[in-house]
Design an enzyme around this catalytic site. Structure first.
Site, PDB file in Angstrom:
ATOM      1  N   HIS A 127      10.933  -9.636 -18.418  1.00  0.00           N
ATOM      2  CA  HIS A 127      10.801 -10.052 -19.833  1.00  0.00           C
ATOM      3  C   HIS A 127      11.393  -9.038 -20.808  1.00  0.00           C
ATOM      4  CE1 HIS A 127       8.473 -13.502 -18.758  1.00  0.00           C
ATOM      5  NE2 HIS A 127       7.458 -12.801 -18.268  1.00  0.00           N
ATOM      6  N   ASP A 164       9.479 -16.208 -10.349  1.00  0.00           N
ATOM      7  CA  ASP A 164       8.271 -15.952 -11.137  1.00  0.00           C
ATOM      8  C   ASP A 164       7.963 -17.199 -11.980  1.00  0.00           C
ATOM      9  OD1 ASP A 164       6.662 -13.279 -12.308  1.00  0.00           O
ATOM     10  OD2 ASP A 164       6.886 -14.889 -13.792  1.00  0.00           O
ATOM     11  N   HIS A 166       7.109 -17.421 -14.936  1.00  0.00           N
ATOM     12  CA  HIS A 166       7.603 -17.295 -16.310  1.00  0.00           C
ATOM     13  C   HIS A 166       9.126 -17.126 -16.283  1.00  0.00           C
ATOM     14  CE1 HIS A 166       3.416 -15.680 -16.290  1.00  0.00           C
ATOM     15  NE2 HIS A 166       3.321 -16.452 -17.357  1.00  0.00           N
ATOM     16  N   ASP A 245       3.121 -15.525  -9.464  1.00  0.00           N
ATOM     17  CA  ASP A 245       2.168 -16.144 -10.381  1.00  0.00           C
ATOM     18  C   ASP A 245       2.327 -17.658 -10.498  1.00  0.00           C
ATOM     19  OD1 ASP A 245       4.591 -15.588 -11.569  1.00  0.00           O
ATOM     20  OD2 ASP A 245       3.755 -14.468 -13.260  1.00  0.00           O
TER      21      ASP A 245
END
Ligand SMILES: [Zn+2]
Length: 311
Positions: A127, A164, A166, A245
């Site tokens: 991120h 992931d 995200h 996740d």
């Protein structure tokens, strides 16, 4: 050949964003326990993660941003950078080891010392944008590794695969002007960081998944979106942003993958690596916040890397 396993647990443990924060030091201990459960903790080639140089970090990040982080890093207490990312005394030493692990893993795999590699380090990175820390991330470890592979090893085609839950907005941001890197990302949307789903053929492949998506739909989407793009790009090295996740037990997201789905996607990645680049894969830990699910998922991912690396 074997799987190189890079860590710097003592230093990574020193980055602690506070009680109750999901990106917690205990994540790495959970992965170690997962490796013990599947019985591979002694079969890996254990390597100490070195510190990344500032020059290597500044290949993909704004030099002023990097210098500013070091300038504001406190010796006591915590400095908030966004709603869920805080800087404390142990943060940047850990972040430099996370980036350094990814770089050293590229070196080990490119030198043929290991078939593939996994970096069990934190903080995660995908991120972190060109000039902005966010989403538990300070430096974009996988992008730093890609830039190192291009600059230090003279590669001309690298792929980053990010499963992931995200979207890797930081990786998209820092490599958006780098045509030698293909970036494929699967993610739940809408969910942080609330990206749009626009793809750039041959460069940026986005695989958005709705809340509630389980393994069959995930697998079909990966096969539909990633495999052809990888064939077209023909990478000389595959890097993996390995976040766990998307597991059904994870508290930060709403997908319904199981540990065996992470084994499946690892197998497909290794198939593509075997086809294009002699199996060269460097995988770097990103998210995964339900400790039992993280332990099982990361362990099956590393076990798959090891099994295939030993062939
Ligand atoms: Zn994540």
């Amino acid at each position: 050949m074997t799987t190189a396993y890079f860590s710097a647990h003592d230093i990574c443990r020193g980055h602690d964003m506070g009680a109750g924060h999901p990106e917690q030091p205990g994540r790495l201990a959970a992965i170690e326990q997962g490796l013990e459960v599947v019985g591979i903790q002694d079969a890996l080639w254990r390597c100490a993660a070195p510190e990344a140089s500032l020059d290597a970090i500044k290949r993909v990040h704004d030099p002023f941003y990097v210098d500013e982080l070091f300038a504001i890093a406190p010796t006591r207490g915590r400095v908030p950078l966004d709603g869920d990312t805080t800087l404390m005394a142990g943060s940047l030493p850990a972040a430099r080891r996370s980036a350094g692990a990814a770089i050293a893993a590229v070196d080990a795999v490119m030198a043929g010392q290991a078939a593939n590699a996994f970096c069990a380090t934190r903080p995660p990175g995908h991120h972190a944008e060109y000039a902005k820390a966010m989403g538990f991330c300070f430096f974009d470890n996988i992008a730093i590794a890609a830039a190192h592979a291009l600059a230090a090893h003279g590669l001309s085609r690298v792929a980053i695969l990010d499963f992931d839950v995200h979207h890797g907005n930081g990786t998209e941001d820092v490599l958006r002007h780098e045509p030698r890197v293909l970036f494929c990302s699967s993610y739940e949307n809408p969910l942080f960081p609330y990206t749009d789903d626009t793809c750039v053929p041959g460069k940026l492949i986005k695989t958005p998944l709705r809340a509630g998506t389980a393994g069959r739909v995930f697998r079909d989407a990966i096969e539909r979106d990633w495999l052809g793009a990888l064939d077209d790009h023909a990478p000389e090295l595959i890097l993996v942003s390995a976040g766990f996740d998307a597991h059904r037990a994870d508290p930060l997201a709403n997908l319904n993958l199981e540990a065996e789905d992470f084994a499946w996607v690892t197998e497909r990645i290794l198939d593509m690596a075997a086809h294009h680049c002699d199996g060269r894969v460097v995988s770097v830990l990103e998210g995964g916040y339900a400790l039992d699910a993280l332990a099982a998922s990361a362990a099956t991912h590393v076990q798959t890397l090891l099994t295939r690396g030993q062939r």
